[in-house]
Structures are given as C-alpha cells and as structure tokens.
Design a protein around this motif. Structure first.
Motif, PDB file in Angstrom:
ATOM      1  N   LYS A  44     -17.566  40.774  15.500  1.00 17.86           N
ATOM      2  CA  LYS A  44     -16.946  41.810  16.327  1.00 17.86           C
ATOM      3  C   LYS A  44     -15.428  41.685  16.295  1.00 17.86           C
ATOM      4  O   LYS A  44     -14.716  42.692  16.181  1.00 17.86           O
ATOM      5  CB  LYS A  44     -17.460  41.716  17.764  1.00 17.86           C
ATOM      6  N   ASP A  45     -14.927  40.463  16.401  1.00 15.62           N
ATOM      7  CA  ASP A  45     -13.479  40.253  16.323  1.00 15.62           C
ATOM      8  C   ASP A  45     -12.940  40.621  14.944  1.00 15.62           C
ATOM      9  O   ASP A  45     -11.854  41.200  14.818  1.00 15.62           O
ATOM     10  CB  ASP A  45     -13.150  38.791  16.640  1.00 15.62           C
ATOM     11  N   LEU A  46     -13.715  40.285  13.913  1.00 14.65           N
ATOM     12  CA  LEU A  46     -13.292  40.597  12.552  1.00 14.65           C
ATOM     13  C   LEU A  46     -13.219  42.106  12.328  1.00 14.65           C
ATOM     14  O   LEU A  46     -12.257  42.621  11.738  1.00 14.65           O
ATOM     15  CB  LEU A  46     -14.255  39.960  11.552  1.00 14.65           C
ATOM     16  N   ALA A  47     -14.217  42.830  12.813  1.00  8.90           N
ATOM     17  CA  ALA A  47     -14.222  44.288  12.661  1.00  8.90           C
ATOM     18  C   ALA A  47     -13.053  44.923  13.408  1.00  8.90           C
ATOM     19  O   ALA A  47     -12.469  45.916  12.951  1.00  8.90           O
ATOM     20  CB  ALA A  47     -15.548  44.856  13.165  1.00  8.90           C
ATOM     21  N   HIS A  48     -12.695  44.346  14.544  1.00  8.37           N
ATOM     22  CA  HIS A  48     -11.573  44.876  15.318  1.00  8.37           C
ATOM     23  C   HIS A  48     -10.248  44.633  14.601  1.00  8.37           C
ATOM     24  O   HIS A  48      -9.341  45.475  14.655  1.00  8.37           O
ATOM     25  CB  HIS A  48     -11.551  44.224  16.699  1.00  8.37           C
ATOM     26  N   ASN A  90     -17.619  51.189   5.313  1.00  5.48           N
ATOM     27  CA  ASN A  90     -18.874  50.473   5.074  1.00  5.48           C
ATOM     28  C   ASN A  90     -18.746  49.131   5.791  1.00  5.48           C
ATOM     29  O   ASN A  90     -18.369  48.121   5.194  1.00  5.48           O
ATOM     30  CB  ASN A  90     -19.116  50.278   3.575  1.00  5.48           C
ATOM     31  N   VAL A  91     -19.068  49.147   7.066  1.00  4.99           N
ATOM     32  CA  VAL A  91     -18.801  47.992   7.923  1.00  4.99           C
ATOM     33  C   VAL A  91     -19.563  46.756   7.452  1.00  4.99           C
ATOM     34  O   VAL A  91     -19.005  45.655   7.373  1.00  4.99           O
ATOM     35  CB  VAL A  91     -19.162  48.315   9.385  1.00  4.99           C
ATOM     36  N   SER A 130     -19.344  41.397   5.314  1.00  6.92           N
ATOM     37  CA  SER A 130     -19.991  40.412   4.442  1.00  6.92           C
ATOM     38  C   SER A 130     -18.995  39.816   3.453  1.00  6.92           C
ATOM     39  O   SER A 130     -18.977  38.599   3.229  1.00  6.92           O
ATOM     40  CB  SER A 130     -21.153  41.058   3.685  1.00  6.92           C
ATOM     41  N   GLU A 131     -18.161  40.671   2.862  1.00  9.32           N
ATOM     42  CA  GLU A 131     -17.182  40.183   1.889  1.00  9.32           C
ATOM     43  C   GLU A 131     -16.162  39.256   2.544  1.00  9.32           C
ATOM     44  O   GLU A 131     -15.818  38.205   1.994  1.00  9.32           O
ATOM     45  CB  GLU A 131     -16.483  41.370   1.224  1.00  9.32           C
ATOM     46  N   HIS A 132     -15.664  39.639   3.714  1.00 10.22           N
ATOM     47  CA  HIS A 132     -14.700  38.788   4.410  1.00 10.22           C
ATOM     48  C   HIS A 132     -15.331  37.458   4.814  1.00 10.22           C
ATOM     49  O   HIS A 132     -14.694  36.402   4.732  1.00 10.22           O
ATOM     50  CB  HIS A 132     -14.156  39.514   5.646  1.00 10.22           C
ATOM     51  N   GLN A 162     -17.806  35.904   3.300  1.00  9.79           N
ATOM     52  CA  GLN A 162     -17.989  35.094   2.097  1.00  9.79           C
ATOM     53  C   GLN A 162     -16.666  34.501   1.622  1.00  9.79           C
ATOM     54  O   GLN A 162     -16.616  33.355   1.168  1.00  9.79           O
ATOM     55  CB  GLN A 162     -18.623  35.941   0.999  1.00  9.79           C
ATOM     56  N   GLN A 163     -15.596  35.268   1.735  1.00 10.76           N
ATOM     57  CA  GLN A 163     -14.287  34.758   1.344  1.00 10.76           C
ATOM     58  C   GLN A 163     -13.862  33.586   2.227  1.00 10.76           C
ATOM     59  O   GLN A 163     -13.321  32.592   1.740  1.00 10.76           O
ATOM     60  CB  GLN A 163     -13.255  35.882   1.417  1.00 10.76           C
ATOM     61  N   CYS A 164     -14.122  33.707   3.519  1.00  6.91           N
ATOM     62  CA  CYS A 164     -13.784  32.611   4.440  1.00  6.91           C
ATOM     63  C   CYS A 164     -14.637  31.380   4.154  1.00  6.91           C
ATOM     64  O   CYS A 164     -14.168  30.244   4.280  1.00  6.91           O
ATOM     65  CB  CYS A 164     -13.977  33.066   5.880  1.00  6.91           C
ATOM     66  N   ALA A 165     -15.896  31.606   3.762  1.00  7.07           N
ATOM     67  CA  ALA A 165     -16.782  30.482   3.470  1.00  7.07           C
ATOM     68  C   ALA A 165     -16.317  29.729   2.229  1.00  7.07           C
ATOM     69  O   ALA A 165     -16.425  28.499   2.146  1.00  7.07           O
ATOM     70  CB  ALA A 165     -18.214  30.980   3.287  1.00  7.07           C
ATOM     71  N   ILE A 166     -15.789  30.471   1.249  1.00  7.83           N
ATOM     72  CA  ILE A 166     -15.297  29.832   0.025  1.00  7.83           C
ATOM     73  C   ILE A 166     -14.058  28.995   0.312  1.00  7.83           C
ATOM     74  O   ILE A 166     -13.892  27.884  -0.198  1.00  7.83           O
ATOM     75  CB  ILE A 166     -14.980  30.902  -1.040  1.00  7.83           C
ATOM     76  N   ILE A 167     -13.193  29.535   1.158  1.00 12.97           N
ATOM     77  CA  ILE A 167     -11.961  28.815   1.495  1.00 12.97           C
ATOM     78  C   ILE A 167     -12.280  27.553   2.282  1.00 12.97           C
ATOM     79  O   ILE A 167     -11.769  26.483   2.034  1.00 12.97           O
ATOM     80  CB  ILE A 167     -11.015  29.721   2.307  1.00 12.97           C
TER      81      ILE A 167
END
Length: 253
Positions: A227-231, A238-239, A244-246, A248-253
């Motif tokens: 919810k915070d990320l969407a805000h 395409n929420v 999902s992409e954001h 996954q990117q955070c998980a890789i970092i």
C-alpha cells in the motif's frame, strides 16, 4: 509430523484427510489471505451454510482487537466505579512502568476516563502487561481480575506455537468457563460475536493446527508495504505488475 502434538497445519485433521495432501506429501500448500470479507445473511438463501466453519479464524482480529480490549475495558470500569483504582493511578502506572526491550518501542497508550466511558472497545493497551502494572492495587481474590487472568491464560493457549490434544480439550473448558463467568460478572454486557468465535477455536486447532500460523498479522504487515509502495509510485495502469516488479527489484538488492 509430531505424534500427539499439533505444531503445523500438516498435523491437523484437514490436511490428513485431504485427498491430495494425504497421498502426495510433496504437493505444494498455499495459504491465501483475503481482507475485508463480509459474511452473508444467515437468514437468506444460504441459511443452511455454517458461517463459522466457512472461515478460518484470525486471533489478531477476534482476540487482540476484539475480546481482549472488550473484557479489559469492562473490568477497568468496574475497578474505577468501585474506587479500587483511580484513573490517575492507572495513567501513572502505564506511563511509569518499566518496559522491556520488546515493549519499549511499542508502549501502550494511556487510558483516560473518556476512553472508558466511550462505546469504542478498541483500547490500544497491552493486556499481558496490565496485571503487572496495577496488580498490586487489586485484591488477589477479586473475581473480575481473576476472570481477566483466565482470559490471558486462554490467549496463551491460542498463541502457542505447538499444542497437544490434551491441551486443546483443556482450552475448550477454559473458554467455556471464562465466557460463563463473564456473563455472571457483567450482566449488562453482551457476548460479542468475536467472543463466540472463540468457542469454535479448539475445533479449528484440531483441523488446522496452531492458530498463530493462520493469523493475519504477517499478511497485513506485508500488505502495508505494498500500500505504501503504490502510494509512492502513483502508477495505476497495471498495479499488480508494477508492484511485483518493484518488489522483485528490492529483493535482488
């Protein structure tokens, strides 16, 4: 699997009797979370559908945000009305209590006279610490205090990471005795639906294992992240894909 001990959903009768899981131990198990669910009209077209058995219980909403603050508020009202304890003493006990390392960052809010007189039972108060805060002001044989301590004992069983079948039977008796005593001590108070749900908890533990594995706390914590990320990103084309992409990117970092 633990013989005679319920420690996981795999120890529950629902898993053992499931046509897929009982035959294929490698089958993938998915636990879904659905928020803001409304129960249908019990007198409508689905009158024969059992409303309680259709939903896995959530001890966070039913107990921590339902039964516990409800009983706590009624008990404190009795204490203040009978002058067993005063509001200033209660406020001072909460403010000056020596909190441990796990509670110092999440201290309970101060309980005022306005809160006790309101119809809102959502007290933001840590119930397990309340007896330590004001216990020395309350007589040891006080029935209202003993009823509250009985509820805390029930909560200990409900949040146990593992529980035996014998303890489940004992839990069934504890819940029944607590609710019966509550109706006797507080004749003007009703048994709210969330208290009634607790009557079915022992059966759910036998079916699905410890309820702490099924509660919504961790799901809502993860949901709050999205919810915070969407805000923040403010992209609504395409929420699901964007989140999902954001993630996954955070998980890789």
């Amino acid at each position: 699997m633990n013989d005679g001990l319920l420690a996981d959903c795999c120890d529950g009768s629902t898993y053992k009797k499931h046509p897929l899981y009982s035959n294929d131990k490698t089958a993938l198990q998915l636990q879904l979370y659905y928020d803001d669910l409304e129960i249908c009209n019990p007198l409508g077209s689905r009158a024969k559908k059992h409303k309680i058995e259709g939903l896995v219980p959530d001890v966070m909403h039913d107990v921590l945000e339902g039964c516990l603050p409800y009983v706590m508020k009624e008990m404190l009202n009795v204490f203040t009305n009978k002058k067993i304890i005063t509001i200033p003493i209660l406020e001072n006990a909460i403010l000056k209590f020596s909190y441990g390392i796990n509670d110092v960052l999440n201290k309970p809010s101060v309980i005022s006279a306005t809160i006790l007189k309101s119809k809102d039972h959502g007290l933001k108060q840590t119930g397990r610490l309340l007896p330590l805060m004001i216990g020395h002001h309350i007589p040891q044989d006080n029935e209202h205090s003993l009823n509250f301590l009985a509820l805390l004992q029930v909560i200990d069983y409900l949040f146990a990471p593992a529980i035996s079948h014998e303890c489940v039977d004992h839990l069934r008796v504890l819940i029944r005795n607590h609710h019966y005593t509550f109706t006797t001590l507080y004749p003007d108070c009703n048994i709210i639906p969330k208290m009634h749900y607790m009557v079915h908890y022992p059966d759910w533990i036998v079916k699905c294992g410890p309820l702490v594995n099924l509660w919504c706390m961790r799901f809502e914590a993860k949901h709050n992240y999205f919810k915070d990320l969407a805000h923040r990103i403010k992209c609504f084309k395409n929420v699901l894909k964007t989140l999902s992409e954001h993630h996954q990117q955070c998980a890789i970092i």
